[in-house]
Design a protein around this motif. Structure first.
Motif, PDB file in Angstrom:
ATOM      1  N   LEU A   1      -7.830  -1.142 -34.915  1.00  0.00           N
ATOM      2  CA  LEU A   1      -8.940  -0.534 -34.185  1.00  0.00           C
ATOM      3  C   LEU A   1      -9.041   0.966 -34.448  1.00  0.00           C
TER       4      LEU A   1
ATOM      5  N   ARG B   1     -16.969  -8.564 -37.276  1.00  0.00           N
ATOM      6  CA  ARG B   1     -15.872  -8.547 -38.239  1.00  0.00           C
ATOM      7  C   ARG B   1     -14.612  -7.928 -37.625  1.00  0.00           C
ATOM      8  N   THR B   2     -14.791  -6.865 -36.866  1.00  0.00           N
ATOM      9  CA  THR B   2     -13.643  -6.239 -36.214  1.00  0.00           C
ATOM     10  C   THR B   2     -13.026  -7.154 -35.163  1.00  0.00           C
TER      11      THR B   2
ATOM     12  N   GLN C   1     -10.947  -9.856 -36.833  1.00  0.00           N
ATOM     13  CA  GLN C   1      -9.657  -9.371 -37.325  1.00  0.00           C
ATOM     14  C   GLN C   1      -8.673  -9.138 -36.188  1.00  0.00           C
TER      15      GLN C   1
ATOM     16  N   ARG D   1     -13.331   3.744 -40.512  1.00  0.00           N
ATOM     17  CA  ARG D   1     -14.315   2.778 -40.967  1.00  0.00           C
ATOM     18  C   ARG D   1     -15.457   3.485 -41.672  1.00  0.00           C
TER      19      ARG D   1
ATOM     20  N   ASP E   1     -20.564  -5.624 -38.217  1.00  0.00           N
ATOM     21  CA  ASP E   1     -19.332  -4.844 -38.210  1.00  0.00           C
ATOM     22  C   ASP E   1     -18.518  -5.110 -36.957  1.00  0.00           C
TER      23      ASP E   1
END
Length: 538
Positions: free
Chosen positions: A208, A84-85, A88, A212, A81
């Motif tokens: 951000l 992945r953040t 992005q 989530r 996770d």
């Protein structure tokens, strides 16, 4: 005086040729990359996923046998996770509004991701023209091409819609108004990067701050620790059990204590004579009666509500290390290598003796669906018995150490898990319907106890030498969810609460630790039959 050469004029002197000076090259230790002619969007789209870089499968091993890993599944999910953040945010910072999207249905300018390309151009291209273009040299995939194979084969594929087909909102309502403020008659955009104090762009800030999915969190610290003085550090005993009425029974030396999980009160149920010890404790499913096995081979039944002994049954010539209830039938396993089946409604001490193990019986468990009893012994054998026969129905000889840890799956019929001792260190899963082993995992330490979760298809294992930990495994993937540490001696005893959310562990360090590891289970659904309605009729 010699004559001058004919090709030279009088008075002209010869000169030596000039030596060309080398140009001085200045070197620097700073590398400044040149980004001219580089398609960052195409390069970023062709990068592998960050979650797959440097991370191998946790279920792989050199021998093909799954082995416990130091990275559990929850930690892996958090790392994926975070990666992945970060990916992005990096895309947003590099490309701004034109962020290449590699998700299905995404589109971007200059991206080579297959999902971002359409087939409009390819469908109008003939194979002959494509072949000629290939012969002339490498070509650049046009914007809208689905993939390299479809581009050069001329086969059209499913086109990606360029607009959302399920949009029921007008374009004016879809556009969000940008916050603005007015100063001296001039409208200022507060989301402009000139007014931002953040090191990242507004799009990255929104990314951000977006909500989530909440990952599962298991506390690695017990929420309660109870002292259990004189809790035996003996691998072959079973001294902890949790009733359906939320009362924990613990055998300490010559006494049995009851701890109420609701009120927190502690009471002494019984105390054996000086020349005897408590070797096993187990509750009836309804939670009112508790059976106690002793070192002298006597099995006693107590009414926990009134704290009174109801019955004492003999039949064993040595200590009773394991007990298991199945309705009104109580089974007991002893060091005398035998298993006794007792009907507590009958006056006799037992109605059948099962023999087959060559050493002490250290594990007994009844199945949930049918009348099958699993037994494990110090002879490294795992047997499955039928109450209608004196011979074992199934014999499993794959373990190379004592088999104490036994657990039937409450989620799938006929699935049995067993764990081996120090020389084995493996958890094996068996299909008792076919008599075959389904899978196994090398835990790396002695397996002392096993218990299935009531709310999820997961199994908990307690370990001794050399890790002294509690591990939670997903089934059937056999991936380790997490590991709980804190005991300083091998974890010999395990029990689970009636609601299936809490487990209690007991160890030779004379402590009982309570862990909140599972969530709430779904309410059980059961059809109302005629048998349920008849008792309500007057």
């Amino acid at each position: 005086m010699e004559d001058d050469p004919p090709f030279l004029s009088p008075g002209v002197k010869l000169r030596s040729p000039q030596v060309r000076k080398r140009q001085r090259t200045d070197y620097s230790d700073r590398y400044i990359p040149a980004r001219e002619g580089v398609n960052l969007q195409a390069g970023f789209s062709l990068m592998p996923e960050a979650s797959t870089i440097g991370m191998g499968s946790l279920d792989s091993s050199p021998r093909g046998l799954p082995r416990a890993s130091s990275e559990n599944e929850l930690d892996v999910q958090r790392i994926e996770d975070a990666n992945r953040t970060f990916s992005q945010v990096l895309r947003s910072e590099l490309f701004g509004d034109q962020v290449p999207d590699d998700s299905p249905g995404g589109s971007s300018i200059g991206s080579l991701a297959p999902s971002a390309l359409s087939f409009d151009h390819v469908s109008s291209t003939r194979p002959s023209s494509v072949a000629s273009s290939l012969a002339s040299g490498p070509i650049t995939p046009p914007r809208g091409a689905a993939s390299y194979f479809d581009l050069h084969s001329g086969i059209p594929g499913p086109s990606t819609p360029k607009r959302n087909l399920f949009t029921f909102m007008s374009p004016s309502a879809r556009q969000k108004k940008q916050p603005a403020m007015t100063q001296d008659g001039t409208t200022l955009d507060v989301e402009n990067e000139l007014f931002s104090l953040s090191p990242v762009r507004v799009q990255s800030q929104k990314l951000l701050l977006s909500p989530r999915k909440q990952l599962r969190s298991i506390s690695k610290v017990p929420f309660r620790v109870l002292d259990a003085p004189e809790l035996a550090d003996d691998f072959y005993l079973n001294l902890v059990d949790w009733s359906s009425t939320n009362v924990l029974g613990v055998g300490l030396a010559r006494s049995v204590y009851l701890w109420n999980a609701v009120s927190g009160s502690v009471s002494k149920l019984c105390q054996l004579p000086d020349n005897d010890l408590v070797t096993s404790v187990t509750w009836l499913q309804e939670g009112k009666y508790i059976a106690v096995g002793s070192h002298r081979g006597i099995v006693q039944i107590y009414d926990a509500d009134v704290e009174r002994k109801i019955r004492a049954m003999d039949g064993h010539s040595s200590r009773v290390g394991s007990l298991a209830w199945h309705g009104h039938i109580l089974s007991s396993g002893s060091r005398d290598k035998s298993i006794l089946l007792r009907d507590v409604r009958a006056p006799g001490p037992y109605f059948r003796r099962l023999t087959g193990h060559k050493q002490e019986i250290c594990g007994l468990k009844w199945s949930f669906e049918d009348d099958k009893l699993a037994s494990g012994g110090n002879d490294n054998k795992l047997f499955v018995w039928d109450t209608m026969s004196d011979a074992p129905l199934l014999k499993f000889n794959d373990h190379v150490a004592a088999v104490k840890a036994i657990a039937w799956s409450p989620h799938q019929r006929g699935i049995l898990a067993s764990g081996g001792g120090t020389a084995d260190q493996r958890i094996k899963f068996w299909n008792t319907m076919t008599g075959r082993m389904l899978s196994e995992i090398d835990t790396g330490s002695q397996v002392c106890n096993l218990i299935w979760s009531k709310n999820s298809n997961e199994i908990v294992s307690a370990h001794g030498y050399s890790q002294n930990q509690i591990a939670i495994w997903k089934y059937p993937s056999l991936r380790q969810v997490t590991a709980l540490t804190g005991h300083t001696c091998r974890v010999l005893y395990l029990a689970i609460s009636p609601d299936g959310q809490t487990i209690v562990s007991g160890a030779g360090d004379e402590t009982l630790r309570f862990w909140n590891v599972f969530g709430k289970g779904r309410p059980e659904y059961r059809e109302i039959t005629l048998l349920d309605v008849v008792p309500q009729l007057r």
